[in-house]
Design a protein around this motif. Structure first.
Motif, mmCIF file in Angstrom:
data_model
loop_
_atom_site.group_PDB
_atom_site.id
_atom_site.type_symbol
_atom_site.label_atom_id
_atom_site.label_comp_id
_atom_site.label_asym_id
_atom_site.label_seq_id
_atom_site.Cartn_x
_atom_site.Cartn_y
_atom_site.Cartn_z
ATOM 1 N N THR A 9 0.866 -1.173 0.000
ATOM 2 C CA THR A 9 0.000 0.000 0.000
ATOM 3 C C THR A 9 0.906 1.228 0.000
ATOM 4 O O THR A 9 2.093 1.136 0.331
ATOM 5 N N LYS A 10 0.367 2.396 -0.326
ATOM 6 C CA LYS A 10 1.233 3.535 -0.631
ATOM 7 C C LYS A 10 0.898 4.789 0.153
ATOM 8 O O LYS A 10 0.947 5.897 -0.361
ATOM 9 N N GLY A 11 0.585 4.623 1.441
ATOM 10 C CA GLY A 11 0.313 5.769 2.291
ATOM 11 C C GLY A 11 1.583 6.411 2.818
ATOM 12 O O GLY A 11 2.706 5.958 2.550
ATOM 13 N N GLY A 12 1.406 7.471 3.612
ATOM 14 C CA GLY A 12 2.546 8.227 4.115
ATOM 15 C C GLY A 12 3.454 7.431 5.033
ATOM 16 O O GLY A 12 4.685 7.512 4.929
ATOM 17 N N LEU A 13 2.877 6.633 5.939
ATOM 18 C CA LEU A 13 3.696 5.859 6.862
ATOM 19 C C LEU A 13 4.433 4.732 6.138
ATOM 20 O O LEU A 13 5.594 4.429 6.448
ATOM 21 N N GLU A 14 3.765 4.136 5.165
ATOM 22 C CA GLU A 14 4.435 3.106 4.372
ATOM 23 C C GLU A 14 5.658 3.692 3.655
ATOM 24 O O GLU A 14 6.706 3.060 3.574
ATOM 25 N N GLN A 15 5.496 4.917 3.171
ATOM 26 C CA GLN A 15 6.625 5.589 2.516
ATOM 27 C C GLN A 15 7.739 5.869 3.522
ATOM 28 O O GLN A 15 8.925 5.744 3.202
ATOM 29 N N ALA A 16 7.372 6.256 4.738
ATOM 30 C CA ALA A 16 8.379 6.545 5.760
ATOM 31 C C ALA A 16 9.229 5.317 6.053
ATOM 32 O O ALA A 16 10.469 5.391 6.134
ATOM 33 N N ILE A 32 14.789 -4.731 16.496
ATOM 34 C CA ILE A 32 13.387 -4.805 16.094
ATOM 35 C C ILE A 32 12.819 -3.387 16.109
ATOM 36 O O ILE A 32 12.909 -2.682 17.112
ATOM 37 N N HIS A 33 12.235 -2.999 14.975
ATOM 38 C CA HIS A 33 11.697 -1.644 14.815
ATOM 39 C C HIS A 33 10.183 -1.745 14.630
ATOM 40 O O HIS A 33 9.698 -2.223 13.609
ATOM 41 N N TYR A 34 9.436 -1.290 15.639
ATOM 42 C CA TYR A 34 7.972 -1.312 15.621
ATOM 43 C C TYR A 34 7.423 0.052 15.181
ATOM 44 O O TYR A 34 8.138 1.054 15.162
ATOM 45 N N GLN A 35 6.120 0.063 14.850
ATOM 46 C CA GLN A 35 5.393 1.302 14.596
ATOM 47 C C GLN A 35 4.176 1.360 15.533
ATOM 48 O O GLN A 35 3.535 0.343 15.784
ATOM 49 N N TYR A 36 3.908 2.554 16.044
ATOM 50 C CA TYR A 36 2.737 2.761 16.914
ATOM 51 C C TYR A 36 1.871 3.853 16.309
ATOM 52 O O TYR A 36 2.413 4.866 15.837
ATOM 53 N N PRO A 37 0.529 3.723 16.303
ATOM 54 C CA PRO A 37 -0.232 2.662 16.952
ATOM 55 C C PRO A 37 -0.509 1.465 16.036
ATOM 56 O O PRO A 37 -0.933 1.627 14.907
ATOM 57 N N SER A 86 8.588 3.720 16.408
ATOM 58 C CA SER A 86 8.274 5.036 15.859
ATOM 59 C C SER A 86 6.844 5.358 16.257
ATOM 60 O O SER A 86 5.900 4.682 15.825
ATOM 61 N N TYR A 87 6.690 6.376 17.093
ATOM 62 C CA TYR A 87 5.385 6.737 17.654
ATOM 63 C C TYR A 87 4.738 7.771 16.744
ATOM 64 O O TYR A 87 5.102 8.941 16.752
ATOM 65 N N GLN A 88 3.753 7.322 15.944
ATOM 66 C CA GLN A 88 3.173 8.195 14.926
ATOM 67 C C GLN A 88 2.038 9.060 15.445
ATOM 68 O O GLN A 88 1.883 10.206 15.015
ATOM 69 N N SER A 89 1.222 8.527 16.340
ATOM 70 C CA SER A 89 0.050 9.280 16.793
ATOM 71 C C SER A 89 -0.539 8.637 18.039
ATOM 72 O O SER A 89 -0.471 7.414 18.210
ATOM 73 N N ASP A 90 -1.119 9.458 18.908
ATOM 74 C CA ASP A 90 -1.943 8.929 19.988
ATOM 75 C C ASP A 90 -3.177 8.260 19.383
ATOM 76 O O ASP A 90 -3.598 8.588 18.271
ATOM 77 N N ILE A 91 -3.773 7.348 20.123
ATOM 78 C CA ILE A 91 -5.074 6.799 19.738
ATOM 79 C C ILE A 91 -6.124 7.773 20.243
ATOM 80 O O ILE A 91 -6.274 7.967 21.455
ATOM 81 N N VAL A 92 -6.837 8.414 19.318
ATOM 82 C CA VAL A 92 -7.751 9.498 19.690
ATOM 83 C C VAL A 92 -9.207 9.074 19.598
ATOM 84 O O VAL A 92 -10.004 9.339 20.507
#
Length: 368
Positions: free
Chosen positions: A14-21, A87-92, A111-117
């Motif tokens: 998939t080609k979203g912003g986080l995937e690109q990161a 090991i490199h995780y992504q949150y959330p 990599s902490y991308q965003s709080d769960i809102v």
């Protein structure tokens, strides 16, 4: 050094912003000798190489609130965690938190991308696992100083938080011919205020169309999403011929629209907008920005009076005033756009992004 990346999806699946990161981290670190593996979920089991990284896709068995899961994923993750150095995780991503319980003891970061809102009920159920996960990883990476200073989770773990802002790779954007630009010019004109993104509840697009109604200035909204019908109804009800919704666009179309636009608009009004990679794109194209100051990464990217204008969130009238200020002052537009490009060169290149993560990887392996 071998790094295992874990996330629910990845580029080019998939080609979203986080995937690109994630792609830019792997591509940049791979060029400096680091071996990267991405473990992810998909519609079928497969394994392949992409841009020097090994991608392993495990077939998803079920999904709850966009959180996929597979029992096979646990077994494969445990095996891979033994083979890798970091090991490199992504949150959330709660599944990633769960997987961490089965990892061999290795240096780890998230990599902490965003709080769960939005999902408040599920958040309460998930919170014990979340807090255990965040307490166990060695480092937590925030995408902006603003987020590091305002997120409860990041404040709680401030002693192990690093800040590495997101980035984009200019070389991945297509070069377009004049025909594409001409086609779009005939369709939407030029000198308009451009928005590009998914039409979600937190994007504040209701305030953008309100600003367009107040100012009468031309606005182009590119993208699709859950808020499309509500926006179309508002535009029809108020007969806003100055607002054009063009739907989902290709990368070539995006380059053309940026080329024709006067400025970029970003009305996101809620903390669910943790960064806003489209802001960085606008700066890459040398465009001034009008955005709402919500105290997250978007406030880090667009600096008021330097690269654009910021206004309080959820205020269509003030947003309209800022747009009008740019519309009335070509010299201001040019100056802000030039500084926006300079800020991109300094802060948001893919090389800078990858180099910062490489340095952090080395810190983790030398201190373990």
């Amino acid at each position: 050094m071998k790094v295992l990346h874990v996330y629910r999806t990845c580029y080019p699946e998939t080609k979203g912003g986080l995937e690109q990161a994630i792609r830019y981290i792997c591509k940049g670190s791979g060029e400096q000798g680091i071996s990267n593996t991405i473990l992810t979920l998909g519609s079928e089991n497969k394994e392949y190489d992409f841009e020097g990284s090994r991608i392993i896709v495990i077939k998803k068995n079920l999904e709850i609130s966009s959180n996929g899961f597979s029992f096979k994923l646990i077994q494969r993750f445990r095996q891979l965690s033994k083979e890798h150095d970091i090991i490199h995780y992504q949150y959330p991503w709660p599944t990633g938190d769960l997987l961490s319980l089965f990892a061999y003891k290795k240096p780890s970061l998230v990599s902490y991308q965003s709080d769960i809102v939005k999902q408040k009920l599920l958040k309460k159920i998930y919170q014990p696992l979340e807090q255990y996960f965040l307490s166990r990883v060695d480092r937590i990476v925030a995408s902006s100083p603003q987020y590091a200073q305002t997120s409860e989770n990041l404040i709680k773990h401030r002693n192990k938080v690093d800040v590495i802002p997101l980035a984009i790779d200019e070389s991945t954007y297509p070069e377009i011919d004049d025909g594409v630009v001409t086609t779009w010019k005939e369709r939407v004109g030029r000198g308009f205020f451009l928005f590009v993104g998914v039409l979600r509840y937190y994007k504040g697009l209701q305030y953008l169309v309100e600003a367009a109604k107040i100012s009468g200035l031309p606005v182009v909204i590119a993208g699709d999403g859950p808020e499309r019908e509500a926006l179309q109804d508002y535009i029809k009800q108020h007969e806003l011929t100055n607002v054009k919704m063009v739907g989902f666009i290709s990368e070539e179309d995006k380059v053309a629209l940026h080329t024709l636009s006067k400025a970029f608009v970003f009305p996101s009004h809620l903390r669910s907008e943790a960064f806003g990679i489209s802001l960085v794109e606008a700066q890459m194209f040398g465009k001034p920005i009008v955005s709402a100051d919500i105290g997250t990464g978007s406030s880090y990217v667009n600096k008021n009076g330097e690269t654009g204008i910021t206004v309080p969130p959820a205020d269509g009238a003030l947003f309209a005033q800022a747009m009008q200020q740019l519309a009335n002052d070509d010299e201001l537009c040019q100056r802000l756009g030039q500084r926006a490009r300079e800020r991109f060169n300094k802060e948001f290149t893919a090389k800078r992004y990858a180099d910062n993560y490489i340095a952090l990887y080395h810190q983790l392996t030398t201190s373990s």
